[in-house]
Write a protein that holds these residues in place. Structure first.
Motif, PDB file in Angstrom:
ATOM      1  N   SER A 141     -68.601 -22.386 -49.142  1.00  9.60           N
ATOM      2  CA  SER A 141     -67.797 -22.199 -50.350  1.00  9.60           C
ATOM      3  C   SER A 141     -66.294 -22.252 -50.096  1.00  9.60           C
ATOM      4  N   GLY A 142     -65.871 -22.025 -48.856  1.00  7.50           N
ATOM      5  CA  GLY A 142     -64.446 -22.062 -48.535  1.00  7.50           C
ATOM      6  C   GLY A 142     -63.889 -20.733 -48.050  1.00  7.50           C
ATOM      7  N   LYS A 143     -64.765 -19.808 -47.682  1.00 11.02           N
ATOM      8  CA  LYS A 143     -64.326 -18.487 -47.199  1.00 11.02           C
ATOM      9  C   LYS A 143     -63.449 -18.592 -45.965  1.00 11.02           C
ATOM     10  N   THR A 144     -63.893 -19.358 -44.997  1.00 11.78           N
ATOM     11  CA  THR A 144     -63.165 -19.494 -43.735  1.00 11.78           C
ATOM     12  C   THR A 144     -61.824 -20.181 -43.972  1.00 11.78           C
ATOM     13  N   THR A 145     -61.830 -21.217 -44.787  1.00  5.42           N
ATOM     14  CA  THR A 145     -60.594 -21.938 -45.090  1.00  5.42           C
ATOM     15  C   THR A 145     -59.585 -21.005 -45.758  1.00  5.42           C
ATOM     16  N   LEU A 146     -60.053 -20.192 -46.705  1.00  5.69           N
ATOM     17  CA  LEU A 146     -59.167 -19.244 -47.372  1.00  5.69           C
ATOM     18  C   LEU A 146     -58.647 -18.204 -46.389  1.00  5.69           C
ATOM     19  N   ALA A 147     -59.531 -17.643 -45.579  1.00  4.55           N
ATOM     20  CA  ALA A 147     -59.120 -16.620 -44.611  1.00  4.55           C
ATOM     21  C   ALA A 147     -58.069 -17.181 -43.647  1.00  4.55           C
ATOM     22  N   ARG A 148     -58.286 -18.382 -43.168  1.00  7.48           N
ATOM     23  CA  ARG A 148     -57.321 -18.994 -42.244  1.00  7.48           C
ATOM     24  C   ARG A 148     -55.979 -19.246 -42.910  1.00  7.48           C
ATOM     25  N   ALA A 149     -56.007 -19.688 -44.158  1.00  8.39           N
ATOM     26  CA  ALA A 149     -54.742 -19.948 -44.870  1.00  8.39           C
ATOM     27  C   ALA A 149     -53.955 -18.654 -45.057  1.00  8.39           C
ATOM     28  N   VAL A 150     -54.651 -17.559 -45.397  1.00  8.76           N
ATOM     29  CA  VAL A 150     -53.970 -16.274 -45.557  1.00  8.76           C
ATOM     30  C   VAL A 150     -53.442 -15.789 -44.208  1.00  8.76           C
ATOM     31  N   ALA A 151     -54.241 -15.971 -43.163  1.00  8.72           N
ATOM     32  CA  ALA A 151     -53.810 -15.559 -41.818  1.00  8.72           C
ATOM     33  C   ALA A 151     -52.587 -16.344 -41.361  1.00  8.72           C
ATOM     34  N   GLU A 152     -52.563 -17.640 -41.651  1.00  7.41           N
ATOM     35  CA  GLU A 152     -51.402 -18.448 -41.273  1.00  7.41           C
ATOM     36  C   GLU A 152     -50.146 -17.958 -41.994  1.00  7.41           C
ATOM     37  N   ARG A 153     -50.305 -17.549 -43.231  1.00  5.66           N
ATOM     38  CA  ARG A 153     -49.173 -17.083 -44.022  1.00  5.66           C
ATOM     39  C   ARG A 153     -48.704 -15.695 -43.580  1.00  5.66           C
ATOM     40  N   THR A 154     -49.656 -14.831 -43.184  1.00  2.00           N
ATOM     41  CA  THR A 154     -49.319 -13.428 -42.922  1.00  2.00           C
ATOM     42  C   THR A 154     -49.269 -13.053 -41.449  1.00  2.00           C
ATOM     43  N   GLY A 155     -49.931 -13.838 -40.603  1.00  2.00           N
ATOM     44  CA  GLY A 155     -50.031 -13.482 -39.188  1.00  2.00           C
ATOM     45  C   GLY A 155     -51.125 -12.472 -38.887  1.00  2.00           C
ATOM     46  N   HIS A 156     -51.955 -12.144 -39.873  1.00  2.00           N
ATOM     47  CA  HIS A 156     -53.018 -11.159 -39.669  1.00  2.00           C
ATOM     48  C   HIS A 156     -54.259 -11.793 -39.040  1.00  2.00           C
ATOM     49  N   LYS A 157     -55.055 -10.948 -38.431  1.00  2.00           N
ATOM     50  CA  LYS A 157     -56.255 -11.379 -37.701  1.00  2.00           C
ATOM     51  C   LYS A 157     -57.415 -11.637 -38.662  1.00  2.00           C
ATOM     52  N   VAL A 158     -58.156 -12.717 -38.389  1.00  2.00           N
ATOM     53  CA  VAL A 158     -59.371 -13.026 -39.133  1.00  2.00           C
ATOM     54  C   VAL A 158     -60.572 -12.696 -38.257  1.00  2.00           C
ATOM     55  N   VAL A 159     -61.534 -12.003 -38.850  1.00  2.00           N
ATOM     56  CA  VAL A 159     -62.811 -11.740 -38.204  1.00  2.00           C
ATOM     57  C   VAL A 159     -63.862 -12.521 -38.985  1.00  2.00           C
ATOM     58  N   ALA A 196     -72.808 -29.990 -48.577  1.00  2.00           N
ATOM     59  CA  ALA A 196     -72.139 -31.144 -47.954  1.00  2.00           C
ATOM     60  C   ALA A 196     -71.042 -30.676 -47.003  1.00  2.00           C
ATOM     61  N   ARG A 197     -70.277 -29.686 -47.411  1.00  2.00           N
ATOM     62  CA  ARG A 197     -69.201 -29.182 -46.559  1.00  2.00           C
ATOM     63  C   ARG A 197     -69.749 -28.505 -45.305  1.00  2.00           C
ATOM     64  N   ALA A 198     -70.766 -27.679 -45.497  1.00  2.00           N
ATOM     65  CA  ALA A 198     -71.337 -26.949 -44.359  1.00  2.00           C
ATOM     66  C   ALA A 198     -71.924 -27.910 -43.333  1.00  2.00           C
ATOM     67  N   LEU A 199     -72.606 -28.943 -43.797  1.00  2.00           N
ATOM     68  CA  LEU A 199     -73.217 -29.888 -42.870  1.00  2.00           C
ATOM     69  C   LEU A 199     -72.186 -30.803 -42.216  1.00  2.00           C
TER      70      LEU A 199
END
Length: 181
Positions: free
Chosen positions: A33-51, A140-143
């Motif tokens: 659905s885009g969870k990882t993409t969203l988390a990474r974008a927020v992390a890039e903006r804030t510098g916070h850690k993604v788990v 399609a995205r996951a595969l």
């Protein structure tokens, strides 16, 4: 934060809540659905850690246990962390320690449960996010990301369905709903 927002608006909103002192962001949704993409974008903006829950689900049958590990291990008030899953050898890997004072962005299927929300709130302010996208696009995205997932897609999708069907497992109300990223 009512209604469904776009991916870009979500990044802006989540970066803003982090700047105002949010300690934990829980991002859930179905595979692809885009969870990882969203988390990474927020992390890039804030510098916070993604788990990423993908790092510690204990195998393809481990969605429920991975979900429980968020509150029990990742968001633990003392000695937080998780045991990485060695996907190549289908067994537990090493322990990954986390700093209990660190702002965390936690993303994955199974993240949005009442237990995980309670654990996140014990750390301080928490924001919950659900990313939504249609099944065909998600698959399609996951595969495309992981071709080996194709062998497991139906099995994992059933695990997602079982998890979501148990009202005790999911948050029906979240702070932010995002149109897939």
């Amino acid at each position: 934060m009512d209604g469904v927002v776009s991916f870009d608006a979500a990044v802006d909103l989540l970066a803003d809540v982090c700047a105002r002192g949010t300690r934990t962001i829980l991002i859930g949704g179905r595979s692809g659905s885009g969870k990882t993409t969203l988390a990474r974008a927020v992390a890039e903006r804030t510098g916070h850690k993604v788990v990423h829950l993908d790092d510690f689900y204990p195998g393809w049958g481990g969605l429920a246990e991975g979900s429980r590990m968020v509150a029990r291990d990742v968001l633990a008030p003392v000695d937080p962390g998780y045991t990485r899953w060695d996907w190549g050898n289908d067994r537990p890997g090493g322990w990954v320690p986390l700093d209990p004072g660190e702002v965390l962005i936690v993303e994955g299927v199974g993240t949005l449960t009442p237990e995980n929300l309670r654990a996140a709130r014990r750390r301080g302010t928490c924001v919950t996010v659900r990313v939504e996208l249609d099944q065909e696009t998600r698959r399609a995205r996951a595969l495309a990301r992981d071709p080996e997932f194709g062998d497991w897609w139906e099995y994992w999708a059933l695990s997602e369905e079982r998890h979501a069907a148990d009202a005790a497992n999911v948050l029906s109300d979240v702070d932010l709903v995002v149109a897939g990223g």
